[in-house]
Design a protein around this motif. Sequence first.
Motif, PDB file in Angstrom:
ATOM      1  N   VAL A   1     119.623  30.381 -33.598  1.00 51.29           N
ATOM      2  CA  VAL A   1     118.990  29.653 -34.699  1.00 51.29           C
ATOM      3  C   VAL A   1     117.466  29.754 -34.596  1.00 51.29           C
ATOM      4  O   VAL A   1     116.776  29.972 -35.593  1.00 51.29           O
ATOM      5  CB  VAL A   1     119.440  28.174 -34.703  1.00 51.29           C
ATOM      6  N   VAL A   2     116.950  29.610 -33.380  1.00 52.90           N
ATOM      7  CA  VAL A   2     115.510  29.760 -33.176  1.00 52.90           C
ATOM      8  C   VAL A   2     115.063  31.149 -33.621  1.00 52.90           C
ATOM      9  O   VAL A   2     113.972  31.329 -34.176  1.00 52.90           O
ATOM     10  CB  VAL A   2     115.143  29.510 -31.702  1.00 52.90           C
ATOM     11  N   GLY A   3     115.912  32.150 -33.403  1.00 55.91           N
ATOM     12  CA  GLY A   3     115.599  33.506 -33.826  1.00 55.91           C
ATOM     13  C   GLY A   3     115.457  33.643 -35.331  1.00 55.91           C
ATOM     14  O   GLY A   3     114.651  34.449 -35.808  1.00 55.91           O
ATOM     15  N   VAL A   4     116.224  32.853 -36.082  1.00 54.63           N
ATOM     16  CA  VAL A   4     116.090  32.873 -37.542  1.00 54.63           C
ATOM     17  C   VAL A   4     114.744  32.284 -37.948  1.00 54.63           C
ATOM     18  O   VAL A   4     114.034  32.832 -38.795  1.00 54.63           O
ATOM     19  CB  VAL A   4     117.241  32.099 -38.217  1.00 54.63           C
ATOM     20  N   TYR A   5     114.398  31.158 -37.342  1.00 57.27           N
ATOM     21  CA  TYR A   5     113.085  30.557 -37.619  1.00 57.27           C
ATOM     22  C   TYR A   5     111.959  31.533 -37.270  1.00 57.27           C
ATOM     23  O   TYR A   5     110.947  31.603 -37.967  1.00 57.27           O
ATOM     24  CB  TYR A   5     112.902  29.273 -36.808  1.00 57.27           C
ATOM     25  N   ASN A   6     112.139  32.263 -36.185  1.00 53.06           N
ATOM     26  CA  ASN A   6     111.113  33.199 -35.743  1.00 53.06           C
ATOM     27  C   ASN A   6     110.844  34.261 -36.803  1.00 53.06           C
ATOM     28  O   ASN A   6     109.695  34.664 -37.026  1.00 53.06           O
ATOM     29  CB  ASN A   6     111.534  33.852 -34.421  1.00 53.06           C
ATOM     30  N   THR A   7     111.901  34.719 -37.473  1.00 53.19           N
ATOM     31  CA  THR A   7     111.732  35.715 -38.539  1.00 53.19           C
ATOM     32  C   THR A   7     110.862  35.162 -39.654  1.00 53.19           C
ATOM     33  O   THR A   7     109.955  35.839 -40.152  1.00 53.19           O
ATOM     34  CB  THR A   7     113.092  36.125 -39.102  1.00 53.19           C
ATOM     35  N   LEU A   8     111.130  33.923 -40.046  1.00 59.03           N
ATOM     36  CA  LEU A   8     110.327  33.311 -41.102  1.00 59.03           C
ATOM     37  C   LEU A   8     108.896  33.091 -40.638  1.00 59.03           C
ATOM     38  O   LEU A   8     107.946  33.304 -41.393  1.00 59.03           O
ATOM     39  CB  LEU A   8     110.951  31.978 -41.524  1.00 59.03           C
ATOM     40  N   GLN A   9     108.738  32.682 -39.396  1.00 60.86           N
ATOM     41  CA  GLN A   9     107.403  32.433 -38.850  1.00 60.86           C
ATOM     42  C   GLN A   9     106.560  33.709 -38.879  1.00 60.86           C
ATOM     43  O   GLN A   9     105.375  33.683 -39.226  1.00 60.86           O
ATOM     44  CB  GLN A   9     107.516  31.905 -37.423  1.00 60.86           C
ATOM     45  N   GLN A  10     107.167  34.817 -38.524  1.00 57.99           N
ATOM     46  CA  GLN A  10     106.449  36.091 -38.543  1.00 57.99           C
ATOM     47  C   GLN A  10     106.093  36.495 -39.969  1.00 57.99           C
ATOM     48  O   GLN A  10     104.996  36.992 -40.237  1.00 57.99           O
ATOM     49  CB  GLN A  10     107.305  37.183 -37.890  1.00 57.99           C
ATOM     50  N   ARG A  11     106.998  36.258 -40.908  1.00 65.60           N
ATOM     51  CA  ARG A  11     106.768  36.691 -42.285  1.00 65.60           C
ATOM     52  C   ARG A  11     105.738  35.832 -42.998  1.00 65.60           C
ATOM     53  O   ARG A  11     104.935  36.327 -43.798  1.00 65.60           O
ATOM     54  CB  ARG A  11     108.091  36.643 -43.062  1.00 65.60           C
ATOM     55  N   LYS A  12     105.739  34.552 -42.703  1.00 69.57           N
ATOM     56  CA  LYS A  12     104.884  33.616 -43.434  1.00 69.57           C
ATOM     57  C   LYS A  12     103.398  33.893 -43.252  1.00 69.57           C
ATOM     58  O   LYS A  12     102.596  33.494 -44.082  1.00 69.57           O
ATOM     59  CB  LYS A  12     105.192  32.174 -42.999  1.00 69.57           C
ATOM     60  N   GLN A  13     103.037  34.597 -42.197  1.00 67.84           N
ATOM     61  CA  GLN A  13     101.627  34.883 -41.953  1.00 67.84           C
ATOM     62  C   GLN A  13     101.034  35.797 -43.026  1.00 67.84           C
ATOM     63  O   GLN A  13      99.827  35.791 -43.264  1.00 67.84           O
ATOM     64  CB  GLN A  13     101.449  35.513 -40.581  1.00 67.84           C
ATOM     65  N   THR A  14     101.870  36.606 -43.668  1.00 71.76           N
ATOM     66  CA  THR A  14     101.386  37.523 -44.701  1.00 71.76           C
ATOM     67  C   THR A  14     102.035  37.277 -46.063  1.00 71.76           C
ATOM     68  O   THR A  14     101.825  38.054 -46.989  1.00 71.76           O
ATOM     69  CB  THR A  14     101.645  38.986 -44.277  1.00 71.76           C
ATOM     70  N   ASP A  15     102.806  36.204 -46.192  1.00 71.00           N
ATOM     71  CA  ASP A  15     103.489  35.930 -47.463  1.00 71.00           C
ATOM     72  C   ASP A  15     102.517  35.744 -48.625  1.00 71.00           C
ATOM     73  O   ASP A  15     102.846  36.035 -49.772  1.00 71.00           O
ATOM     74  CB  ASP A  15     104.366  34.683 -47.346  1.00 71.00           C
ATOM     75  N   PHE A  16     101.321  35.257 -48.325  1.00 70.87           N
ATOM     76  CA  PHE A  16     100.370  35.007 -49.404  1.00 70.87           C
ATOM     77  C   PHE A  16     100.024  36.291 -50.149  1.00 70.87           C
ATOM     78  O   PHE A  16      99.665  36.257 -51.332  1.00 70.87           O
ATOM     79  CB  PHE A  16      99.095  34.356 -48.853  1.00 70.87           C
ATOM     80  N   LEU A  17     100.140  37.438 -49.476  1.00 68.72           N
ATOM     81  CA  LEU A  17      99.793  38.708 -50.108  1.00 68.72           C
ATOM     82  C   LEU A  17     100.743  39.067 -51.238  1.00 68.72           C
ATOM     83  O   LEU A  17     100.347  39.727 -52.206  1.00 68.72           O
ATOM     84  CB  LEU A  17      99.790  39.828 -49.061  1.00 68.72           C
ATOM     85  N   ILE A  18     101.994  38.632 -51.128  1.00 69.47           N
ATOM     86  CA  ILE A  18     102.966  38.980 -52.157  1.00 69.47           C
ATOM     87  C   ILE A  18     103.331  37.787 -53.043  1.00 69.47           C
ATOM     88  O   ILE A  18     103.737  37.951 -54.190  1.00 69.47           O
ATOM     89  CB  ILE A  18     104.251  39.581 -51.521  1.00 69.47           C
ATOM     90  N   MET A  19     103.125  36.568 -52.530  1.00 74.34           N
ATOM     91  CA  MET A  19     103.551  35.387 -53.279  1.00 74.34           C
ATOM     92  C   MET A  19     102.404  34.619 -53.916  1.00 74.34           C
ATOM     93  O   MET A  19     102.632  33.781 -54.790  1.00 74.34           O
ATOM     94  CB  MET A  19     104.354  34.453 -52.364  1.00 74.34           C
ATOM     95  N   GLU A  20     101.174  34.887 -53.509  1.00 74.94           N
ATOM     96  CA  GLU A  20     100.031  34.157 -54.065  1.00 74.94           C
ATOM     97  C   GLU A  20      98.983  35.077 -54.704  1.00 74.94           C
ATOM     98  O   GLU A  20      98.461  34.792 -55.774  1.00 74.94           O
ATOM     99  CB  GLU A  20      99.368  33.308 -52.979  1.00 74.94           C
TER     100      GLU A  20
END
Length: 245
Positions: free
Chosen positions: A48-67
């Motif tokens: 489960v922590v591994g799933v959160y880790n995927t989101l944590q890694q992605r969220k650092q650059t999400d603003f480039l595609i979502m904002e």
Amino acid sequence: MKKTIIAAQMLFLLGAASCTDKLLNLKPEDTLTTGNYYKTSNDMNLAVVGVYNTLQQRKQTDFLIMEVPSDNLYMSSNTAVAGGSDMDNLAVVSDNNIAADFWEASYTGIGRANAILENINVPTDYQGTTKDQYTGEAEFMRACFYFDLVRLYGGVPKVTGTLSISDAKAMAKSSADDIYNLIISDLKDAADKLPKTIAAGRANKAAALGMLGKVYVYRKDYANAKTCFERVNNEFSYILEPEFS
């Protein structure tokens, strides 16, 4: 005598072949696989922590595609991010690395959540309600990934289990409605299974209800959205600010 020699040679060859098979097909004792993992409650917790880790890694650059493509942000002239100017100018092409990274990371997270849900019944050492908690967290995270995907792309492939490479290549897109139905189903079940309080950084019942309410807003189902938000307010003492600003 000749027959005895031939028989001995055959036995030797069979033994050699068996020995060779053992040498060539070693069990990966130092590698985690679906065959040697997901055996204990602790395995599931780490997964489960591994799933959160995927989101944590992605969220650092999400603003480039979502904002950046919206009016919320713009790329300054001195900001050099590969693919960023295409996002800013709404000129995204198929080989844009930002879109590709976002897509890959999202489905990596979905795949990890699916693996948890597929193997949740394997461990027999769960304590208290931890099995429900891990199930709810996996469903919550899968819903989060799909919610981001459907808002950006509309219909996308709906993956809810382990796929072979050939199956993945042949998989068609599902409709946006089908994806939203999965998201709503996951969040409803997550809201039922998740505890009210949980370690910081992990999803609880309020998070699932809040996300579900947001999904209903996107679906323009305001009655159900209101019900979700009222539950969050009443059960968790959250309140809206009197003025938006």
